[in-house]
Design a protein around this motif. Structure first.
Motif, PDB file in Angstrom:
ATOM      1  N   LEU A   1      -7.863  -0.026  -4.681  1.00 24.19           N
ATOM      2  CA  LEU A   1      -7.697  -0.842  -5.892  1.00 24.19           C
ATOM      3  C   LEU A   1      -6.802  -2.051  -5.620  1.00 24.19           C
ATOM      4  O   LEU A   1      -7.066  -3.155  -6.105  1.00 24.19           O
ATOM      5  CB  LEU A   1      -7.115   0.003  -7.028  1.00 24.19           C
ATOM      6  N   VAL A   2      -5.757  -1.853  -4.815  1.00 21.39           N
ATOM      7  CA  VAL A   2      -4.878  -2.971  -4.443  1.00 21.39           C
ATOM      8  C   VAL A   2      -5.663  -3.974  -3.599  1.00 21.39           C
ATOM      9  O   VAL A   2      -5.613  -5.188  -3.833  1.00 21.39           O
ATOM     10  CB  VAL A   2      -3.625  -2.477  -3.684  1.00 21.39           C
ATOM     11  N   LEU A   3      -6.417  -3.474  -2.614  1.00 21.97           N
ATOM     12  CA  LEU A   3      -7.246  -4.336  -1.769  1.00 21.97           C
ATOM     13  C   LEU A   3      -8.227  -5.131  -2.634  1.00 21.97           C
ATOM     14  O   LEU A   3      -8.364  -6.350  -2.483  1.00 21.97           O
ATOM     15  CB  LEU A   3      -7.991  -3.498  -0.731  1.00 21.97           C
ATOM     16  N   GLU A   4      -8.883  -4.452  -3.555  1.00 22.66           N
ATOM     17  CA  GLU A   4      -9.838  -5.119  -4.436  1.00 22.66           C
ATOM     18  C   GLU A   4      -9.164  -6.217  -5.260  1.00 22.66           C
ATOM     19  O   GLU A   4      -9.733  -7.296  -5.439  1.00 22.66           O
ATOM     20  CB  GLU A   4     -10.493  -4.097  -5.361  1.00 22.66           C
ATOM     21  N   SER A   5      -7.946  -5.960  -5.731  1.00 22.56           N
ATOM     22  CA  SER A   5      -7.252  -6.978  -6.532  1.00 22.56           C
ATOM     23  C   SER A   5      -6.989  -8.245  -5.707  1.00 22.56           C
ATOM     24  O   SER A   5      -7.047  -9.348  -6.239  1.00 22.56           O
ATOM     25  CB  SER A   5      -5.962  -6.422  -7.131  1.00 22.56           C
ATOM     26  N   GLU A  57      -3.111  -6.917   7.397  1.00 23.85           N
ATOM     27  CA  GLU A  57      -2.348  -6.223   8.445  1.00 23.85           C
ATOM     28  C   GLU A  57      -1.659  -4.982   7.885  1.00 23.85           C
ATOM     29  O   GLU A  57      -1.627  -3.936   8.541  1.00 23.85           O
ATOM     30  CB  GLU A  57      -1.344  -7.172   9.080  1.00 23.85           C
ATOM     31  N   GLN A  58      -1.124  -5.070   6.682  1.00 19.00           N
ATOM     32  CA  GLN A  58      -0.497  -3.896   6.068  1.00 19.00           C
ATOM     33  C   GLN A  58      -1.526  -2.798   5.810  1.00 19.00           C
ATOM     34  O   GLN A  58      -1.254  -1.615   6.018  1.00 19.00           O
ATOM     35  CB  GLN A  58       0.212  -4.272   4.774  1.00 19.00           C
ATOM     36  N   TRP A  69      -3.929   2.536   7.467  1.00 21.09           N
ATOM     37  CA  TRP A  69      -5.131   3.353   7.591  1.00 21.09           C
ATOM     38  C   TRP A  69      -5.727   3.445   8.992  1.00 21.09           C
ATOM     39  O   TRP A  69      -6.438   4.410   9.291  1.00 21.09           O
ATOM     40  CB  TRP A  69      -6.180   2.865   6.593  1.00 21.09           C
ATOM     41  N   PHE A  70      -5.503   2.495   9.845  1.00 25.69           N
ATOM     42  CA  PHE A  70      -5.996   2.581  11.235  1.00 25.69           C
ATOM     43  C   PHE A  70      -5.052   1.775  12.120  1.00 25.69           C
ATOM     44  O   PHE A  70      -5.415   0.746  12.674  1.00 25.69           O
ATOM     45  CB  PHE A  70      -7.467   2.134  11.358  1.00 25.69           C
ATOM     46  N   PHE A 108       0.809  -1.212   0.000  1.00 28.81           N
ATOM     47  CA  PHE A 108       0.000   0.000   0.000  1.00 28.81           C
ATOM     48  C   PHE A 108       0.848   1.270   0.000  1.00 28.81           C
ATOM     49  O   PHE A 108       1.908   1.324   0.595  1.00 28.81           O
ATOM     50  CB  PHE A 108      -0.954  -0.028   1.193  1.00 28.81           C
ATOM     51  N   SER A 109       0.305   2.322  -0.644  1.00 31.08           N
ATOM     52  CA  SER A 109       1.043   3.563  -0.873  1.00 31.08           C
ATOM     53  C   SER A 109       0.654   4.685   0.080  1.00 31.08           C
ATOM     54  O   SER A 109       1.394   5.649   0.218  1.00 31.08           O
ATOM     55  CB  SER A 109       0.796   4.041  -2.309  1.00 31.08           C
ATOM     56  N   GLY A 110      -0.535   4.606   0.680  1.00 35.41           N
ATOM     57  CA  GLY A 110      -1.026   5.706   1.495  1.00 35.41           C
ATOM     58  C   GLY A 110      -2.005   6.593   0.743  1.00 35.41           C
ATOM     59  O   GLY A 110      -2.548   7.541   1.297  1.00 35.41           O
ATOM     60  N   ASP A 111      -2.250   6.299  -0.532  1.00 35.20           N
ATOM     61  CA  ASP A 111      -3.278   6.990  -1.306  1.00 35.20           C
ATOM     62  C   ASP A 111      -4.543   6.131  -1.232  1.00 35.20           C
ATOM     63  O   ASP A 111      -4.536   4.983  -1.674  1.00 35.20           O
ATOM     64  CB  ASP A 111      -2.816   7.167  -2.756  1.00 35.20           C
TER      65      ASP A 111
END
Length: 183
Positions: free
Chosen positions: A13-17, A85-86, A91-92, A4-7
């Motif tokens: 989109l990464v999560l969805e993939s 976890e990443q 994000w939280f 993850f990039s922080g955007d």
């Protein structure tokens, strides 16, 4: 490896993939009860469980570190928990979880999460319209958009449900299970 990039939009989109690669194995009875076709949606648990048997002939894999059994998804795809976890760390980061319910087009009716402890965090992604999370607090039905930001709510204390939607909607519910102890 960092996924993850922080955007927020890129990270969804990464999560969805990742979520697209999972087989959602909800029981037929539950799918029928919610009016969901197996080909269209389902739900699966990522984490650990106290239940050693999946059926009379199938047993789960023991995790000596957690002193619990791995869910089938955890045994088949340990990379999923690392990815979750990443995402949490990005994000939280202060939220602790031991399980995550992964859903694909799973429009769940009003309910409470009887096996959860305290707050849960939900995130949604995909190309869909509608599908707000509705949490009932003091008889008020409050709508949230977990695709805009993570939503924290106590699913064991408050009835909640998903509004009608069209399109492809994934959700991840991070939570602490009352069945989990790390003895």
């Amino acid at each position: 490896m960092s996924y993850f990039s922080g955007d927020w939009k890129e990270d969804l989109l990464v999560l969805e993939s990742f979520l697209e690669t999972i087989e959602y194995k909800t029981s037929t009875d539950r799918l029928k009860a919610y009016g969901i076709k197996r080909s269209e949606g389902g739900s699966v648990l990522a984490g650990w469980t106290w239940r050693g048997k999946m059926s009379e002939t199938k047993c789960r894999e023991w995790c000596s570190e957690k002193k619990k059994y791995k869910t089938k998804l955890m045994a088949e795809r340990p990379d999923i928990m690392e990815m979750l976890e990443q995402f949490r760390n990005q994000w939280f980061p202060s939220y602790e979880f031991d399980s995550a319910q992964l859903n694909r087009n799973y429009k769940i009716p009003p309910h409470r999460d009887v096996g959860n402890i305290g707050d849960s965090v939900i995130v949604c992604c995909g190309e869909y319209e509608g599908g707000e999370l509705v949490v009932v607090v003091d008889d008020k039905h409050i709508s949230f958009r977990p695709d805009k930001q993570p939503v924290v709510f106590n699913g064991s204390m408050h009835t909640h449900y998903v509004n009608e939607f069209t399109g492809l909607r994934y959700s991840v519910v991070f939570f602490k299970s009352k069945w989990f102890t790390a003895d």
